[in-house]
Motif scaffolding. Structure first.
Motif, PDB file in Angstrom:
ATOM      1  N   ASP B  75       0.707  -1.280  -0.112  1.00 51.17           N
ATOM      2  CA  ASP B  75      -0.082   0.085   0.003  1.00 51.17           C
ATOM      3  C   ASP B  75       0.835   1.314  -0.091  1.00 51.17           C
ATOM      4  O   ASP B  75       0.488   2.314   0.315  1.00 51.17           O
ATOM      5  N   ASP B  76       2.222   1.046  -0.498  1.00 52.03           N
ATOM      6  CA  ASP B  76       2.936   2.315  -0.313  1.00 52.03           C
ATOM      7  C   ASP B  76       3.194   2.912  -1.819  1.00 52.03           C
ATOM      8  O   ASP B  76       4.027   3.800  -1.950  1.00 52.03           O
ATOM      9  N   ARG B  77       2.650   2.306  -2.795  1.00 54.10           N
ATOM     10  CA  ARG B  77       2.578   2.912  -4.043  1.00 54.10           C
ATOM     11  C   ARG B  77       1.270   3.199  -4.692  1.00 54.10           C
ATOM     12  O   ARG B  77       0.318   2.343  -4.653  1.00 54.10           O
ATOM     13  N   ALA B  78       1.203   4.423  -5.043  1.00 52.23           N
ATOM     14  CA  ALA B  78      -0.044   5.030  -5.459  1.00 52.23           C
ATOM     15  C   ALA B  78      -0.250   4.857  -7.140  1.00 52.23           C
ATOM     16  O   ALA B  78       0.840   4.870  -7.703  1.00 52.23           O
ATOM     17  N   VAL B  79      -1.374   4.960  -7.472  1.00 50.81           N
ATOM     18  CA  VAL B  79      -1.767   4.934  -8.943  1.00 50.81           C
ATOM     19  C   VAL B  79      -2.458   6.218  -9.350  1.00 50.81           C
ATOM     20  O   VAL B  79      -3.608   6.336  -8.864  1.00 50.81           O
ATOM     21  N   VAL B  80      -1.657   7.032 -10.052  1.00 51.00           N
ATOM     22  CA  VAL B  80      -2.578   8.349 -10.396  1.00 51.00           C
ATOM     23  C   VAL B  80      -2.544   8.583 -11.758  1.00 51.00           C
ATOM     24  O   VAL B  80      -1.565   8.572 -12.702  1.00 51.00           O
ATOM     25  N   ILE B  81      -3.914   8.808 -12.487  1.00 46.21           N
ATOM     26  CA  ILE B  81      -4.215   9.015 -13.871  1.00 46.21           C
ATOM     27  C   ILE B  81      -4.566  10.403 -14.009  1.00 46.21           C
ATOM     28  O   ILE B  81      -5.465  11.024 -13.155  1.00 46.21           O
ATOM     29  N   VAL B  82      -3.851  11.129 -14.872  1.00 49.69           N
ATOM     30  CA  VAL B  82      -4.447  12.481 -15.413  1.00 49.69           C
ATOM     31  C   VAL B  82      -4.827  12.386 -16.701  1.00 49.69           C
ATOM     32  O   VAL B  82      -4.106  11.803 -17.655  1.00 49.69           O
ATOM     33  N   ASN B  83      -5.991  13.106 -16.926  1.00 49.46           N
ATOM     34  CA  ASN B  83      -6.194  13.109 -18.566  1.00 49.46           C
ATOM     35  C   ASN B  83      -7.188  14.488 -18.986  1.00 49.46           C
ATOM     36  O   ASN B  83      -7.610  15.009 -18.172  1.00 49.46           O
ATOM     37  N   ARG B  84      -7.459  14.288 -19.989  1.00 49.28           N
ATOM     38  CA  ARG B  84      -8.431  15.474 -20.674  1.00 49.28           C
ATOM     39  C   ARG B  84      -9.595  14.906 -20.868  1.00 49.28           C
ATOM     40  O   ARG B  84     -10.741  15.568 -20.715  1.00 49.28           O
ATOM     41  N   HIS B  85      -9.950  13.718 -21.518  1.00 54.95           N
ATOM     42  CA  HIS B  85     -11.094  13.300 -21.907  1.00 54.95           C
ATOM     43  C   HIS B  85     -12.047  12.231 -21.154  1.00 54.95           C
ATOM     44  O   HIS B  85     -12.653  11.673 -21.624  1.00 54.95           O
ATOM     45  N   ALA B  86     -11.469  12.151 -19.692  1.00 53.26           N
ATOM     46  CA  ALA B  86     -12.277  11.351 -18.844  1.00 53.26           C
ATOM     47  C   ALA B  86     -12.363   9.760 -19.495  1.00 53.26           C
ATOM     48  O   ALA B  86     -11.547   9.444 -19.949  1.00 53.26           O
ATOM     49  N   SER B  87     -13.598   9.417 -19.378  1.00 53.00           N
ATOM     50  CA  SER B  87     -13.872   8.012 -20.127  1.00 53.00           C
ATOM     51  C   SER B  87     -14.768   8.271 -21.313  1.00 53.00           C
ATOM     52  O   SER B  87     -15.656   7.395 -21.588  1.00 53.00           O
ATOM     53  N   LEU B  88     -14.720   9.499 -22.026  1.00 53.88           N
ATOM     54  CA  LEU B  88     -15.640   9.829 -23.190  1.00 53.88           C
ATOM     55  C   LEU B  88     -15.743   8.758 -24.090  1.00 53.88           C
ATOM     56  O   LEU B  88     -16.898   8.570 -24.537  1.00 53.88           O
ATOM     57  N   ASN B  89     -14.634   8.043 -24.275  1.00 54.55           N
ATOM     58  CA  ASN B  89     -14.690   7.168 -25.636  1.00 54.55           C
ATOM     59  C   ASN B  89     -15.769   6.026 -25.113  1.00 54.55           C
ATOM     60  O   ASN B  89     -16.446   5.838 -25.872  1.00 54.55           O
ATOM     61  N   ASN B  90     -15.599   5.523 -24.136  1.00 48.36           N
ATOM     62  CA  ASN B  90     -16.542   4.551 -23.699  1.00 48.36           C
ATOM     63  C   ASN B  90     -17.770   4.826 -23.145  1.00 48.36           C
ATOM     64  O   ASN B  90     -18.771   4.339 -23.420  1.00 48.36           O
ATOM     65  N   ASP B  91     -18.037   6.098 -22.705  1.00 47.90           N
ATOM     66  CA  ASP B  91     -19.368   7.021 -22.546  1.00 47.90           C
ATOM     67  C   ASP B  91     -20.088   6.682 -23.659  1.00 47.90           C
ATOM     68  O   ASP B  91     -21.147   6.414 -23.701  1.00 47.90           O
ATOM     69  N   ARG B  92     -19.363   7.005 -25.000  1.00 45.49           N
ATOM     70  CA  ARG B  92     -20.459   7.224 -26.222  1.00 45.49           C
ATOM     71  C   ARG B  92     -20.647   5.828 -26.486  1.00 45.49           C
ATOM     72  O   ARG B  92     -21.748   5.528 -27.000  1.00 45.49           O
ATOM     73  N   ALA B  93     -20.017   4.848 -26.323  1.00 40.01           N
ATOM     74  CA  ALA B  93     -20.313   3.433 -26.626  1.00 40.01           C
ATOM     75  C   ALA B  93     -21.653   3.041 -25.543  1.00 40.01           C
ATOM     76  O   ALA B  93     -22.238   2.366 -26.229  1.00 40.01           O
ATOM     77  N   TYR B  94     -21.458   3.266 -24.340  1.00 38.73           N
ATOM     78  CA  TYR B  94     -22.597   2.896 -23.449  1.00 38.73           C
ATOM     79  C   TYR B  94     -23.523   3.783 -23.949  1.00 38.73           C
ATOM     80  O   TYR B  94     -24.889   3.204 -23.992  1.00 38.73           O
ATOM     81  N   GLU B  95     -23.462   5.266 -24.320  1.00 39.58           N
ATOM     82  CA  GLU B  95     -24.869   5.995 -24.890  1.00 39.58           C
ATOM     83  C   GLU B  95     -25.471   5.422 -25.633  1.00 39.58           C
ATOM     84  O   GLU B  95     -26.684   5.391 -25.948  1.00 39.58           O
ATOM     85  N   ALA B  96     -24.735   4.694 -26.788  1.00 42.75           N
ATOM     86  CA  ALA B  96     -25.378   4.140 -28.018  1.00 42.75           C
ATOM     87  C   ALA B  96     -26.254   2.829 -27.578  1.00 42.75           C
ATOM     88  O   ALA B  96     -27.117   2.427 -28.060  1.00 42.75           O
ATOM     89  N   THR B  97     -26.229   2.270 -26.362  1.00 42.99           N
ATOM     90  CA  THR B  97     -26.955   1.277 -25.790  1.00 42.99           C
ATOM     91  C   THR B  97     -28.349   1.980 -25.213  1.00 42.99           C
ATOM     92  O   THR B  97     -29.214   1.113 -24.464  1.00 42.99           O
ATOM     93  N   ILE B  98     -28.386   2.997 -24.838  1.00 42.39           N
ATOM     94  CA  ILE B  98     -29.398   3.742 -24.575  1.00 42.39           C
ATOM     95  C   ILE B  98     -30.470   4.613 -25.100  1.00 42.39           C
ATOM     96  O   ILE B  98     -30.971   5.502 -24.780  1.00 42.39           O
ATOM     97  N   GLN B  99     -30.214   4.316 -26.533  1.00 41.76           N
ATOM     98  CA  GLN B  99     -31.194   5.200 -27.354  1.00 41.76           C
ATOM     99  C   GLN B  99     -32.607   4.664 -27.240  1.00 41.76           C
ATOM    100  O   GLN B  99     -33.020   3.427 -27.079  1.00 41.76           O
ATOM    101  N   PRO B 100     -33.733   5.742 -27.448  1.00 39.54           N
ATOM    102  CA  PRO B 100     -35.025   5.253 -27.338  1.00 39.54           C
ATOM    103  C   PRO B 100     -35.383   4.121 -28.009  1.00 39.54           C
ATOM    104  O   PRO B 100     -36.411   3.324 -27.496  1.00 39.54           O
ATOM    105  N   ASP B 101     -34.880   4.001 -29.300  1.00 41.38           N
ATOM    106  CA  ASP B 101     -35.346   2.916 -30.199  1.00 41.38           C
ATOM    107  C   ASP B 101     -34.839   1.621 -29.909  1.00 41.38           C
ATOM    108  O   ASP B 101     -34.815   0.706 -30.550  1.00 41.38           O
ATOM    109  N   ASN B 102     -33.415   1.711 -29.054  1.00 40.92           N
ATOM    110  CA  ASN B 102     -32.720   0.640 -28.892  1.00 40.92           C
ATOM    111  C   ASN B 102     -32.033   0.653 -27.692  1.00 40.92           C
ATOM    112  O   ASN B 102     -30.825   0.762 -27.196  1.00 40.92           O
ATOM    113  N   TYR B 103     -32.997   0.294 -26.590  1.00 36.29           N
ATOM    114  CA  TYR B 103     -32.802   0.521 -25.122  1.00 36.29           C
ATOM    115  C   TYR B 103     -32.393  -0.741 -24.575  1.00 36.29           C
ATOM    116  O   TYR B 103     -33.205  -1.660 -23.937  1.00 36.29           O
ATOM    117  N   PHE B 104     -31.086  -1.138 -24.545  1.00 35.38           N
ATOM    118  CA  PHE B 104     -30.451  -2.087 -23.852  1.00 35.38           C
ATOM    119  C   PHE B 104     -29.265  -1.704 -23.047  1.00 35.38           C
ATOM    120  O   PHE B 104     -28.107  -2.177 -23.501  1.00 35.38           O
TER     121      PHE B 104
END
Lengths: 311, 179
Positions: B75-104
């Motif tokens: 527990d003496d080593r930390a993991v630190v991630i810094v970025n600009r786009h957060a999880s946007l690429n995967n967010d868009r993939a998830y968003e595609a699964t909640i379209q009103p006409d295709n809600y899964f």
């Protein structure tokens, strides 16, 4: 030392017509005015706590909020799942200790969108009734919406203010969505931030989402840390789970109650629902103690705790 | 604070401690190629989004380069991630699964719609019980944020800039940092 100079809260129903940036700027302006900060530009750092930001964008709104508030330092967004609001306090305290700033405007905000709602639904985490954290009949969590701002300041004139005493973040290294069976990360966070005398703790403000696994995990962590006797504050029965705002909202609400010598009632709680009994009550209680711990845990296996002390 | 090892992964280039690594693929396939060459023992990799895959592989190559014993809890080593786009690429993939006409709505996509999950994946793989953190910030603030993580508990950090714009544009610029 670092202390809380001012705070402000905006709850869901109060601001449904305001955008993400407008909500953040609104609470920040209120708190900045209360803190009486004269020169934002040179002295103030913006730390934003959020999971989904403004329609999935976390960086652009941070720049817009900083600009609206006149903060010229580059903002920092803390996005550590449901622990973000506690982690943001820790980040602000660390940067205040070493950076050129005197104040950190720490804002927590998430907007309850279909994106978030559908995801928690898909994970079967939502309760069909008002949530009942730590109760034997708890059925899951309620989502809520809030924006909360805590102004943290570096200085020696902290009389009458809440002083930041300690902060700790630990990963369970176990599962990205399932809480640890041993409460490993939460236990380690509690252990790190304990005061010298446990008897000085007015309360533990827990995460208490109302899901079976989270609340059980927390009871184990509290027990392992030897804190079974400390009164528990559980606020999700009032506000729901406000995600990136939760750490700030629940810290501020706990401060406000303790300022009046009160420990809020645990709404929704009736019967012991965890392996280890907690000191929790559906009735409001009183206290004259001056320390409290805020604990949270979240996806990605992350846990975080801070301890504040009234000067 | 110093960087004892560092890695750069781009869609067309991989460099470890200033030494170029020969690769035969381009784009997101590079990440899978690196997984097969350097790890190949962690099937959970294939369930992850690109951000987690990229961070996990980059961290693993760094740790192999470090050459220290692995596998024990620490527990003496930390993991630190810094970025600009957060999880946007995967967010868009998830968003595609909640379209009103295709809600899964897909729970397995939803769990990766948080940018700190990659830090958790690195912690799980390596039994790190220390701090894990994710910041959305300017690239200039990577070093101050990592420096601020050191304390009496945390004596080294693995992390840095890890940003995924989409499957064609991404960067891992991670290091192992010590005092």
């Amino acid at each position: 030392m670092v202390f809380a100079a001012a705070h402000s809260i905006l709850l869901g129903e109060e601001h449904s017509d305001m955008s993400f940036v407008e909500r953040c700027v609104y609470v920040a302006r209120e708190a900045i005015e209360e803190a009486g900060i004269a020169d934002n530009e040179a002295q103030t750092l913006l730390v934003l706590s959020t999971t989904k930001g403004d329609n999935l964008d976390l960086w652009t709104p941070a720049l817009q909020i900083a600009q609206a508030l006149g903060c010229t330092h580059r903002p920092i967004v803390v996005s550590n799942a449901c622990t973000s609001g506690v982690c943001a306090q820790i980040t602000a305290a660390r940067l205040l200790a070493t950076g050129p700033y005197k104040y950190a405007v720490v804002i927590g905000c998430d907007i309850l969108t279909d994106f978030i709602r559908s995801g928690f639904e898909a994970l079967k985490a939502l309760s069909p009734e008002p949530c009942r954290p730590f109760d034997s009949d708890r059925q899951g969590l309620n989502l809520g919406e809030a924006t909360a701002c805590l102004i943290m300041a570096r200085g020696e004139e902290a009389a009458g203010h809440w002083v930041y005493e300690a902060g700790s973040i630990h990963n369970d290294a176990n599962h990205i969505t399932g809480p640890s069976r041993t409460g490993e990360g939460s236990y380690r966070c509690l252990r790190d931030v304990l005061p010298t005398e446990i008897a000085d703790l007015a309360c533990l403000s827990l995460h208490g989402t109302g899901t079976p696994y989270n609340d059980e995990m927390e009871s184990i962590a509290v027990h392992r840390a030897g804190l079974d006797s400390v009164p528990v504050v559980s606020l999700k029965g009032y506000y729901g789970h406000t995600l990136g705002a939760a750490g700030l909202l629940e810290t501020i609400v706990t401060m406000r109650h303790l300022d009046s010598g009160l420990i809020p009632a645990a709404k929704g709680y009736q019967h012991q629902g965890t392996t280890y009994a907690l000191n929790i009550s559906a009735e409001r209680r009183t206290t004259d103690k001056r320390h409290f711990i805020k604990l949270l845990s979240g996806f990605g296996g992350v846990n975080a705790a801070v301890r504040w002390r009234k000067q | 604070m110093k960087q004892i090892h560092h890695i750069l992964i781009l869609p067309d280039r991989v460099v470890v401690d200033d030494q170029p690594v020969t690769i035969t693929t381009q784009g997101a396939d590079i990440v899978t190629e690196l997984y097969r060459r350097y790890m190949n023992d962690y099937p959970k990799f294939f369930k992850m989004d690109l951000l987690s895959r990229l961070g996990l592989v980059a961290a693993d190559i760094l740790l192999q380069t470090e050459g220290a014993e692995r596998g024990a809890e620490r527990d003496d080593r930390a993991v630190v991630i810094v970025n600009r786009h957060a999880s946007l690429n995967n967010d868009r993939a998830y968003e595609a699964t909640i379209q009103p006409d295709n809600y899964f709505p897909s729970p397995s996509l939803f769990v990766y719609t948080l940018p700190n999950v990659v830090a958790g994946e690195i912690a799980i793989r390596n039994h790190y019980l220390g701090e894990t953190a994710c910041y959305i910030a300017a690239q200039e603030d990577v070093e101050p944020l990592i420096a601020s993580t050191f304390n009496e508990h945390t004596t080294s950090v693995i992390g840095g800039w890890l940003d995924v714009t989409d499957e064609k544009e991404f960067i891992a610029k991670l290091s192992i940092w010590t005092h």
